[in-house]
Design a protein around this motif. Structure first.
Motif, short mmCIF file in Angstrom:
data_model
loop_
_atom_site.label_atom_id
_atom_site.label_comp_id
_atom_site.label_asym_id
_atom_site.label_seq_id
_atom_site.Cartn_x
_atom_site.Cartn_y
_atom_site.Cartn_z
N ALA A 196 0.82 -1.22 0.00
CA ALA A 196 0.00 0.00 0.00
C ALA A 196 0.85 1.27 0.00
O ALA A 196 0.49 2.25 -0.65
N VAL A 197 1.96 1.26 0.73
CA VAL A 197 2.75 2.49 0.87
C VAL A 197 4.06 2.45 0.09
O VAL A 197 4.70 3.48 -0.12
N ARG A 198 4.47 1.23 -0.33
CA ARG A 198 5.70 1.07 -1.10
C ARG A 198 6.93 1.62 -0.37
O ARG A 198 7.81 2.24 -0.96
N GLU A 199 6.95 1.40 0.94
CA GLU A 199 8.11 1.77 1.75
C GLU A 199 8.50 0.56 2.59
O GLU A 199 7.65 -0.24 3.01
N ASN A 200 9.80 0.43 2.86
CA ASN A 200 10.30 -0.73 3.59
C ASN A 200 9.74 -0.76 5.02
O ASN A 200 9.84 0.21 5.77
N ILE A 201 9.11 -1.85 5.38
CA ILE A 201 8.56 -2.05 6.73
C ILE A 201 8.99 -3.43 7.20
O ILE A 201 8.81 -4.42 6.48
N LYS A 202 9.56 -3.50 8.39
CA LYS A 202 10.06 -4.77 8.90
C LYS A 202 9.86 -4.84 10.40
O LYS A 202 10.13 -3.87 11.11
N VAL A 203 9.40 -5.98 10.89
CA VAL A 203 9.33 -6.21 12.34
C VAL A 203 10.73 -6.61 12.79
O VAL A 203 11.22 -7.68 12.42
N ARG A 204 11.38 -5.76 13.56
CA ARG A 204 12.77 -5.99 13.92
C ARG A 204 12.94 -6.58 15.32
O ARG A 204 13.80 -7.42 15.55
N ARG A 205 12.16 -6.10 16.29
CA ARG A 205 12.29 -6.62 17.65
C ARG A 205 11.07 -6.24 18.46
O ARG A 205 10.31 -5.35 18.09
N PHE A 206 10.91 -6.91 19.57
CA PHE A 206 9.82 -6.58 20.48
C PHE A 206 10.21 -7.03 21.89
O PHE A 206 11.15 -7.81 22.07
N ALA A 207 9.50 -6.53 22.88
CA ALA A 207 9.70 -6.95 24.27
C ALA A 207 8.33 -7.16 24.89
O ALA A 207 7.38 -6.45 24.57
N ARG A 208 8.24 -8.14 25.77
CA ARG A 208 6.98 -8.44 26.45
C ARG A 208 7.26 -8.75 27.92
O ARG A 208 8.05 -9.64 28.23
N TYR A 209 6.64 -8.00 28.81
CA TYR A 209 6.79 -8.23 30.25
C TYR A 209 5.42 -8.53 30.85
O TYR A 209 4.39 -8.06 30.36
N GLU A 210 5.42 -9.29 31.93
CA GLU A 210 4.20 -9.56 32.68
C GLU A 210 4.38 -9.06 34.11
O GLU A 210 5.50 -8.99 34.63
N GLY A 211 3.28 -8.72 34.76
CA GLY A 211 3.35 -8.28 36.15
C GLY A 211 3.14 -6.79 36.28
O GLY A 211 2.32 -6.19 35.57
N ALA A 212 3.89 -6.17 37.19
CA ALA A 212 3.78 -4.73 37.42
C ALA A 212 4.60 -4.01 36.35
O ALA A 212 5.83 -3.85 36.48
#
Length: 218
Positions: free
Chosen positions: A55-71
Motif C-alpha cells: 500500500a505504501v511502497r516503503e520498507n517495513i520490517k518487524v525488527r524486535r519486540f519486548a513483552r513483560y508480565e506483572g507490574a
C-alpha cells in the motif's frame, strides 16, 4: 520499524503496530520469526506487514519486540519516536495505586530522556571498566601537572572518574531528572518507602525510531 517518518506517522502503520503489539501480548511469541508466523483474523503478521508494504511502497520490517508480565508501565515520548517499557516487582496492593503509577512513570521517563547504557553499575563488564581505566590513566599521563603525582593519587583520581562514568551511563546511579540532588536509586528507595510496600526495579527496554538501521550515505 519503518525507515521514514512519512510511513511511521501514517494511520496504517500505527494501526498495524498496535495490532502486532496486541498479538505479542496475547500469544507470547518466542522471537520475531515466531511472531511473523502468528495469525489474527485469518492472516499472519508477515502477510499483514506485506499488505501495508504494497500500500505504501516503503520498507517495513518487524525488527524486535519486548513483552513483560506483572507490574509493568510504558511511556511513549515525542509522538512515538521513543518508547520505554519497565517491569517492577511489587506487592499486589501497591501495583494498582496512583502513587505507584506516578512513580513508575517517572522511572520510565528517566530512561526515555537519559538513555542509560546500563541499568546498574553491576551490569558494566570488567572489560569495559578496564578500557575506561586505561583511557583515564593515559589522560593523566599526558597531563604535565599530574606527571609528578604518586601512583596512589592517580589511582584515586581514576576511581573518582569511574564513579562519574557510572553516574553518566547507569540508570540507577544517574541523577534523577526531576530532582538532581538524588540518584534514581535513591528516588526509587524513597518512593517505595512512601508507598508502604515492596517495590523493586526488575528490568527495562528502550526503543527509539530508526535505532540500529543503517542510514544511506549520499
Amino acid at each position: 520499524n519503518s525507515e521514514t517518518d512519512f510511513v511511521a506517522n501514517g494511520d496504517g502503520f500505527k494501526a498495524l503496530a498496535a495490532e502486532i503489539a496486541e498479538i505479542v501480548a496475547e500469544q507470547n511469541p518466542a522471537d520475531v520469526d515466531a511472531l511473523l508466523a502468528l495469525k489474527k483474523d485469518g492472516k499472519t503478521v508477515e502477510e499483514k506487514v506485506q499488505e501495508l508494504f504494497l500500500a505504501v511502497r516503503e520498507n517495513i520490517k518487524v525488527r524486535r519486540f519486548a513483552r513483560y508480565e506483572g507490574a509493568v508501565t510504558s511511556y511513549v515520548h515525542a509522538g512515538g519516536r521513543i518508547g520505554v517499557i519497565v517491569k517492577f516487582d511489587t506487592t499486589d496492593d501497591i501495583a494498582a495505586t496512583e502513587g505507584f503509577k506516578a512513580y513508575a512513570h517517572n522511572v520510565a521517563m528517566q530512561i526515555a530522556a537519559m538513555n542509560p547504557a546500563y541499568l546498574d553499575k553491576s551490569n558494566v563488564s570488567q572489560e569495559t571498566l578496564d578500557k575506561e581505566k586505561e583511557i583515564q590513566l593515559l589522560t593523566l599521563a599526558n597531563d604535565p601537572k599530574m606527571a609528578a603525582k604518586p601512583d596512589k593519587v592517580k589511582e584515586g583520581i581514576v576511581m573518582g572518574k569511574l564513579g562519574k562514568y557510572y553516574e553518566e551511563n547507569c540508570l540507577l546511579q544517574q541523577a534523577f531528572v526531576k530532582d538532581g540532588s538524588v540518584s534514581v536509586e535513591q528516588y526509587m528507595d524513597s518512593a517505595a518507602k512512601a508507598l508502604g510496600g515492596k517495590v523493586t526495579f526488575v528490568d527495562a527496554v528502550r526503543f527509539e525510531k530508526g535505532e540500529g538501521i543503517e542510514k544511506k550515505q549520499e
